[in-house]
Design an enzyme around this catalytic site. Structure first.
Site, PDB file in Angstrom:
ATOM      1  N   GLY A 153      -5.380  11.512   5.416  1.00  0.00           N
ATOM      2  CA  GLY A 153      -6.739  11.311   4.933  1.00  0.00           C
ATOM      3  C   GLY A 153      -6.745  10.520   3.642  1.00  0.00           C
TER       4      GLY A 153
ATOM      5  N   SER B 247       0.850  -1.183   0.000  1.00  0.00           N
ATOM      6  CA  SER B 247       0.000   0.000   0.000  1.00  0.00           C
ATOM      7  C   SER B 247       0.888   1.236   0.000  1.00  0.00           C
ATOM      8  CB  SER B 247      -0.911  -0.007   1.231  1.00  0.00           C
ATOM      9  OG  SER B 247      -0.124   0.097   2.410  1.00  0.00           O
TER      10      SER B 247
ATOM     11  N   ASP C  56       7.414  23.419  19.106  1.00  0.00           N
ATOM     12  CA  ASP C  56       6.787  24.652  18.630  1.00  0.00           C
ATOM     13  C   ASP C  56       6.322  24.480  17.193  1.00  0.00           C
ATOM     14  OD1 ASP C  56       9.000  25.334  16.756  1.00  0.00           O
ATOM     15  OD2 ASP C  56      10.143  25.668  18.595  1.00  0.00           O
TER      16      ASP C  56
ATOM     17  N   HIS D 230       2.677  20.798  22.779  1.00  0.00           N
ATOM     18  CA  HIS D 230       3.136  22.187  22.695  1.00  0.00           C
ATOM     19  C   HIS D 230       4.040  22.578  23.867  1.00  0.00           C
ATOM     20  CE1 HIS D 230       3.327  25.821  20.629  1.00  0.00           C
ATOM     21  NE2 HIS D 230       2.036  26.093  20.455  1.00  0.00           N
TER      22      HIS D 230
END
Length: 443
Positions: free
Chosen positions: A386, A268, A418, A414
């Protein structure tokens, strides 16, 4: 053949032997043919219970040491339980999909001769009761315990019956005995247990009638997801998203997928994504790390153990491909095929689930376009892709063309990552995906 020895002591009290009373003491030692419980040992990782996935034996089978007994599934991994004894399986206590607690008896096994020394040593090491003749009469007949101490009669039952009572938290004094001389029989224990179960079931039926809906317990991989996602709530996520043209990559893959399928390899786009993630980590190595919250430090890890989120019959699980930086795309594809097959069987071993340093998720395989992934602690980054969309774009000559586009989203912690660092990493990853030739030549 069972080996039994009996010690008989005849004590004459008084001068006239004809008026004497005899006291008999019969002691049974360990012998082959003993039936012992095979208990579920602690398998580590804080696991308290497991689900029985498959039995490799049944009542009446003979087993040797290290033979496979069963496969169990915890909330983290699958484990194969092997035999500690040579012997005959007498009883199997659980069915497939039953939940067993650590320390519970999985089955009963009748030991062979070659277990005798080992088991005898185990029994010998246990504290033995001291038998006193003053103010106490003792009769230890074959397989039976009966004690009268200072005029107080104790419960009369065989060791096997006492074990059943102990395993089910039943006090012998609460059981109605039907045996000769007030002996508590196995049937008495089972009858007492059946009454408890019937009472519990009746209470449960009353409760179910008063409550709408059906309760479904959380177990298997879903239980592990509960734990990890609860931990992830403490992480301040930020998400960086971008788009990537996979047209060239699809052409490369389509040229070789049929020939690889003949070799038993399913190729794939995911192996290319995984390799691109590893190559990008070589450029931004501080993202392949674990966070130590207590010491407010990160541990940068050399090996790229990249986790792949998978949907299984037992829920979401994230096995990993070890040391991706040293693997070719074909090797990654084979390893991914292996993990997918184990995932379908919900038989992933603990080794494939531990030490993940960086994770990826492909929501596109079920038609999703965008997703905000959730970090799996102690990792600090996770990526999600996606589905491929055919969208209009401009080529170098400003002509409108059809392009194969996927969206990618990176979630980062975070506290230690950054936005600029994440964007730089994403650009490296996109470069390798859009120019797959550089994945092959290592540039």
């Amino acid at each position: 053949m069972a080996l039994t020895w009996r010690l008989t002591t005849l004590v004459a009290l008084g001068r006239n032997v004809r008026d004497q009373k005899c006291r008999f003491l019969s002691v049974s030692c360990f012998r082959c043919g003993t039936v012992v419980p095979f208990k579920l040992s602690d398998i580590g990782e804080g696991i308290r219970d497991v689900t029985i996935k498959e039995w490799f034996v049944k009542a009446g089978d003979r087993v040797s040491q290290f033979d496979n007994i069963c496969e169990v599934q915890s909330d983290k991994a699958s484990v194969t339980i092997t035999s500690r004894y040579d012997g005959l399986i007498k009883t199997v206590h659980y069915k497939v999909n039953d939940v067993a607690l650590i320390g519970s008896s999985l089955l009963d096994i009748e030991l062979d001769d070659n277990n005798r020394n080992t088991e005898a040593e185990r029994i010998k090491d246990k504290p033995q009761p001291t038998i006193k003749t003053e103010n106490m009469s003792s009769t230890v007949s074959e397989g039976m315990e009966h004690v009268v101490l200072n005029g107080v009669e104790k419960a009369l039952a065989t060791p096997a019956v006492r074990r059943i009572a102990m395993e089910n938290n039943i006090k012998l004094k609460d059981v109605v005995s039907t045996g000769k001389g007030g002996r508590v029989l196995k049937e008495d224990i089972l009858a007492h247990l059946e009454k408890k179960i019937s009472a519990s079931s009746a209470e449960k039926r009353v409760e179910e009638k008063s409550t709408a809906g059906k309760a479904v317990s959380i177990k298997g991989y879903s239980k592990h997801m509960w734990k990890t996602m609860t931990q992830s709530l403490s992480i301040p996520h930020f998400v960086y998203s971008d788009e990537c043209n996979v047209g060239k990559l699809m052409n490369y893959r389509n040229e070789v997928k049929d020939s690889l399928r003949e070799q038993g390899v399913s190729l794939s786009l995911m192996p290319f994504f995984v390799k691109a993630a590893s190559r990008a980590l070589e450029k931004v190595p501080q993202l392949n790390a674990w966070l130590d919250e207590d010491n407010q430090t990160i541990r940068v890890i050399e090996n790229h153990n990249i986790g792949i989120a998978m949907d299984t019959p037992e829920g979401l699980i994230v096995p990993n491909i070890k040391s991706v930086q040293n693997l070719s795309i074909l090797e990654i594809a084979k390893e991914l095929n292996r993990l997918q097959e184990l995932g379908r069987k919900t038989s992933l071993p603990l080794h494939d689930l531990t030490d993940t340093t960086f994770s990826l998720s492909n929501i596109g395989v079920i038609g999703g376009t965008y997703m905000k992934p959730v970090i799996l602690p102690p990792q600090i980054v996770i990526g999600a892709f996606g589905k491929i969309q055919k969208l209009p774009q401009f080529d170098d000559k400003e002509n409108v063309i059809t392009a194969n586009i996927i969206s990618v989203s990176w979630a980062a912690d975070h506290r230690v990552v950054d936005g600029v660092t994440m964007a730089r990493y994403s650009n490296f990853w996109r470069y390798y995906v859009e120019n797959p030739v550089f994945l092959l030549i290592g540039a």
